[in-house]
Design a protein around this motif. Sequence first.
Motif, PDB file in Angstrom:
ATOM      1  N   ARG A  39       9.794  -6.079   0.878  1.00  0.00           N
ATOM      2  CA  ARG A  39       8.598  -6.398   1.649  1.00  0.00           C
ATOM      3  C   ARG A  39       8.910  -6.337   3.153  1.00  0.00           C
ATOM      4  O   ARG A  39       9.933  -6.871   3.589  1.00  0.00           O
ATOM      5  N   THR A  40       8.064  -5.656   3.919  1.00  0.00           N
ATOM      6  CA  THR A  40       8.278  -5.563   5.372  1.00  0.00           C
ATOM      7  C   THR A  40       7.765  -6.833   6.055  1.00  0.00           C
ATOM      8  O   THR A  40       6.693  -7.327   5.733  1.00  0.00           O
ATOM      9  N   PRO A  49       5.431  -3.432  -8.129  1.00  0.00           N
ATOM     10  CA  PRO A  49       6.414  -2.768  -7.269  1.00  0.00           C
ATOM     11  C   PRO A  49       7.832  -3.086  -7.702  1.00  0.00           C
ATOM     12  O   PRO A  49       8.093  -4.181  -8.207  1.00  0.00           O
ATOM     13  N   GLY A  50       8.714  -2.137  -7.508  1.00  0.00           N
ATOM     14  CA  GLY A  50      10.123  -2.362  -7.828  1.00  0.00           C
ATOM     15  C   GLY A  50      10.374  -2.487  -9.323  1.00  0.00           C
ATOM     16  O   GLY A  50      11.247  -3.240  -9.743  1.00  0.00           O
ATOM     17  N   THR A  91      -2.664  10.753  -2.334  1.00  0.00           N
ATOM     18  CA  THR A  91      -1.201  10.848  -2.371  1.00  0.00           C
ATOM     19  C   THR A  91      -0.571   9.984  -3.465  1.00  0.00           C
ATOM     20  O   THR A  91      -1.176   9.035  -3.968  1.00  0.00           O
ATOM     21  N   CYS A  92       0.666  10.363  -3.775  1.00  0.00           N
ATOM     22  CA  CYS A  92       1.521   9.519  -4.618  1.00  0.00           C
ATOM     23  C   CYS A  92       2.856   9.498  -3.870  1.00  0.00           C
ATOM     24  O   CYS A  92       3.578  10.492  -3.850  1.00  0.00           O
ATOM     25  N   ALA A  93       3.142   8.368  -3.225  1.00  0.00           N
ATOM     26  CA  ALA A  93       4.274   8.323  -2.289  1.00  0.00           C
ATOM     27  C   ALA A  93       5.634   8.249  -2.968  1.00  0.00           C
ATOM     28  O   ALA A  93       6.655   8.397  -2.306  1.00  0.00           O
ATOM     29  N   ILE A  94       5.671   8.006  -4.294  1.00  0.00           N
ATOM     30  CA  ILE A  94       6.991   7.866  -4.921  1.00  0.00           C
ATOM     31  C   ILE A  94       7.513   9.178  -5.506  1.00  0.00           C
ATOM     32  O   ILE A  94       8.601   9.209  -6.058  1.00  0.00           O
ATOM     33  N   GLY A 149       4.287  -5.063   8.390  1.00  0.00           N
ATOM     34  CA  GLY A 149       4.144  -5.865   7.171  1.00  0.00           C
ATOM     35  C   GLY A 149       2.648  -5.999   6.908  1.00  0.00           C
ATOM     36  O   GLY A 149       1.880  -6.320   7.811  1.00  0.00           O
ATOM     37  N   GLY A 150       2.236  -5.735   5.671  1.00  0.00           N
ATOM     38  CA  GLY A 150       0.794  -5.678   5.384  1.00  0.00           C
ATOM     39  C   GLY A 150       0.170  -6.974   4.908  1.00  0.00           C
ATOM     40  O   GLY A 150      -1.056  -7.074   4.797  1.00  0.00           O
ATOM     41  N   LEU A 196      12.835   5.605  -3.471  1.00  0.00           N
ATOM     42  CA  LEU A 196      11.400   5.577  -3.148  1.00  0.00           C
ATOM     43  C   LEU A 196      10.688   4.468  -3.924  1.00  0.00           C
ATOM     44  O   LEU A 196       9.726   3.877  -3.446  1.00  0.00           O
ATOM     45  N   SER A 254       0.836  -1.204   0.000  1.00  0.00           N
ATOM     46  CA  SER A 254       0.000   0.000   0.000  1.00  0.00           C
ATOM     47  C   SER A 254       0.874   1.259   0.000  1.00  0.00           C
ATOM     48  O   SER A 254       0.388   2.344  -0.290  1.00  0.00           O
ATOM     49  N   GLY A 255       2.168   1.101   0.335  1.00  0.00           N
ATOM     50  CA  GLY A 255       3.080   2.243   0.292  1.00  0.00           C
ATOM     51  C   GLY A 255       3.515   2.728   1.676  1.00  0.00           C
ATOM     52  O   GLY A 255       4.037   3.837   1.800  1.00  0.00           O
ATOM     53  N   ARG A 306      11.598  -1.780  -3.924  1.00  0.00           N
ATOM     54  CA  ARG A 306      10.640  -2.580  -3.159  1.00  0.00           C
ATOM     55  C   ARG A 306      11.338  -3.601  -2.270  1.00  0.00           C
ATOM     56  O   ARG A 306      12.118  -4.433  -2.749  1.00  0.00           O
ATOM     57  N   LYS A 350      -1.182   5.810  -4.328  1.00  0.00           N
ATOM     58  CA  LYS A 350      -0.990   5.318  -5.696  1.00  0.00           C
ATOM     59  C   LYS A 350      -1.967   5.994  -6.660  1.00  0.00           C
ATOM     60  O   LYS A 350      -2.535   5.357  -7.564  1.00  0.00           O
ATOM     61  N   THR A 406       7.245   3.236   1.851  1.00  0.00           N
ATOM     62  CA  THR A 406       7.600   4.316   0.926  1.00  0.00           C
ATOM     63  C   THR A 406       7.264   5.667   1.544  1.00  0.00           C
ATOM     64  O   THR A 406       8.042   6.621   1.454  1.00  0.00           O
TER      65      THR A 406
HETATM   66  N1  GTP Z   1       3.413   4.243  -8.656  1.00  0.00           N
HETATM   67  C1  GTP Z   1       3.409   4.285  -7.332  1.00  0.00           C
HETATM   68  N2  GTP Z   1       4.104   3.356  -6.650  1.00  0.00           N
HETATM   69  C2  GTP Z   1       4.080   3.441  -5.309  1.00  0.00           C
HETATM   70  C3  GTP Z   1       3.377   4.444  -4.598  1.00  0.00           C
HETATM   71  N3  GTP Z   1       3.565   4.231  -3.277  1.00  0.00           N
HETATM   72  C4  GTP Z   1       4.365   3.153  -3.172  1.00  0.00           C
HETATM   73  N4  GTP Z   1       4.675   2.681  -4.395  1.00  0.00           N
HETATM   74  C5  GTP Z   1       5.510   1.514  -4.730  1.00  0.00           C
HETATM   75  O1  GTP Z   1       4.807   0.365  -4.322  1.00  0.00           O
HETATM   76  C6  GTP Z   1       5.703  -0.622  -3.849  1.00  0.00           C
HETATM   77  C7  GTP Z   1       5.247  -1.109  -2.509  1.00  0.00           C
HETATM   78  O2  GTP Z   1       5.394  -0.074  -1.560  1.00  0.00           O
HETATM   79  P1  GTP Z   1       5.856  -0.366  -0.074  1.00  0.00           P
HETATM   80  O3  GTP Z   1       6.034   0.960   0.575  1.00  0.00           O
HETATM   81  O4  GTP Z   1       6.960  -1.332  -0.058  1.00  0.00           O
HETATM   82  O5  GTP Z   1       4.525  -1.065   0.483  1.00  0.00           O
HETATM   83  P2  GTP Z   1       4.238  -1.523   1.972  1.00  0.00           P
HETATM   84  O6  GTP Z   1       2.865  -1.032   2.297  1.00  0.00           O
HETATM   85  O7  GTP Z   1       5.325  -1.123   2.874  1.00  0.00           O
HETATM   86  O8  GTP Z   1       4.196  -3.100   1.768  1.00  0.00           O
HETATM   87  P3  GTP Z   1       4.529  -4.260   2.868  1.00  0.00           P
HETATM   88  O9  GTP Z   1       5.855  -3.945   3.434  1.00  0.00           O
HETATM   89  O10 GTP Z   1       4.505  -5.531   2.081  1.00  0.00           O
HETATM   90  O11 GTP Z   1       3.421  -4.205   3.868  1.00  0.00           O
HETATM   91  C8  GTP Z   1       7.090   0.019  -3.822  1.00  0.00           C
HETATM   92  O12 GTP Z   1       7.836  -0.448  -4.936  1.00  0.00           O
HETATM   93  C9  GTP Z   1       6.806   1.495  -3.937  1.00  0.00           C
HETATM   94  O13 GTP Z   1       7.833   2.174  -4.602  1.00  0.00           O
HETATM   95  C10 GTP Z   1       2.647   5.404  -5.349  1.00  0.00           C
HETATM   96  O14 GTP Z   1       1.983   6.307  -4.830  1.00  0.00           O
HETATM   97  N5  GTP Z   1       2.696   5.265  -6.712  1.00  0.00           N
END
Ligand code: GTP
Length: 448
Positions: A275-276, A247-248, A427-430, A302-303, A270, A64-65, A273, A370, A68
Amino acid sequence: MSEFSWPPSPPTDESDLDRALRLQEEKEAKKISDEIDRAIEKERQELKKRRSAMRILLLGQAESGKSTMLKNFQLHFAPKAFHTEVELWRPVIQLNLVRSINVILNILSSVHDVPADPAARRLSTRPISPESHRLLRMRLAPIRQVELILTKALAAEPAEQSPPDVREGVQGDGPVGPLDVCVRPGSEWKTCVREAQLLTSRGTRRGELDNAAGILDACREDIVALWADPGIQATLRAQGLHLQNQPGFFLDQAARVAALDYTPTEEDILKARIRTTGVEEYRVEMETATEKGESWTFYDVGGHRGQRAAWAPYFDDVNAMVFLCPIAGFDQVLSEDKSVNRLRDSMKLWKTICKSKALAGAKFILLLNKCDILKAKLDSGIKFSDYVTVYEGGNTFEDVTSYLKRSFQVIHKEYSPRKRELHVHLTCAIVCPSRLPFVVHPMLTRCL
Ligand SMILES: Nc1nc2c(ncn2[C@@H]2O[C@H](COP(=O)(O)OP(=O)(O)OP(=O)(O)O)[C@@H](O)[C@H]2O)c(=O)[nH]1
Ligand SMILES: [Mg+2]
């Protein structure tokens, strides 16, 4: 002395008595002023102390991000600490790239006929691989070795090799999908990389990470050709694979990432990827002028469904909870349960979190994340209403996001044990520099 300076100059004809009175008044004024300064300083220190005690829980389904968003926060508020770790991300990003390449190679070998022996070829019912693909696969064979080296250097779990199933939200049945980098809990992977890099810098022998980088560099042109090949793109499309949304994803940056002198950019980090696993605690020591000296603690969970039981012990003790919902997942399923739609899972999870009595006293922030992928999907013609059948609005980004905002707000209102404010943001976290820290920080500060 200027006419505005303080205290004003005494009159030239000041008597001894006036002078004594004036000095007495000035002494009193200074005492009051010092007391005010002391009170302000005390308040500042107390605020700092309370902020130091700031504990924030990041919740949401896998991918879910959450991590990130934390990286983005660190980048903004602790840039020096963030930049000291840039080099550590190199093998992670290389592994992200290499796993995408190997997924494509696996797919090519599963859809095309490979046998070199003409008799075996004649018996096969699969289409013959074009010569150019066969050559690419042959030349890119060493990439499997790179994956092994990097997996070992990061002490990561090896990825599932088959089936090469990475359709939207479908990352294989095993615990680690072919694209997911799963390392040991906490920052142990950073220690492993540091050790591997130290070995390389001592120059006693060529480090494994150097070997991996050398192979990647030698394969650079072929990697770029693999991703640019229209036939391969068509094969991926026919298989329903959209690696770009995974992801990644770094294949569009392969020429840069596979280069020998590659240094990760902030944006690369950012996008990386990992995984937590479990619940990871991070202290962010603020470096920015206004927040300097403060230290905020984040709990990044970890989600994956299998990880969620570990969350509860952290509910009692946090000031704020930030929930991330990856709204682009409306047409995807969970990697851990392919019968469950991602958006539905997020909403169900949100309901459980809202209902939680242990979290009743925490401030809630909801990030609908995202947004970039959601917009691209809607613009490409994917219909939101095909997946959320009760939805009757338009297929625009604005319509869909306001519907989602409302839906989450309704759940929050209905299920919270007591009245509570909710801050919702798209939001867009990247993205960096990002608005995210500016959105999240003031809201968190208000939690104090
Ligand atoms: N395009 C896009 N990718 C994103 C966004 N936010 C996160 N990502 C990507 O999504 C992937 C997963 O994000 P993480 O932050 O690892 O997700 P997490 O919620 O921590 O996942 P777990 O650790 O498995 O619980 C990563 O490769 C990020 O770069 C976003 O807003 N847009
Ligand atoms: Mg994470």
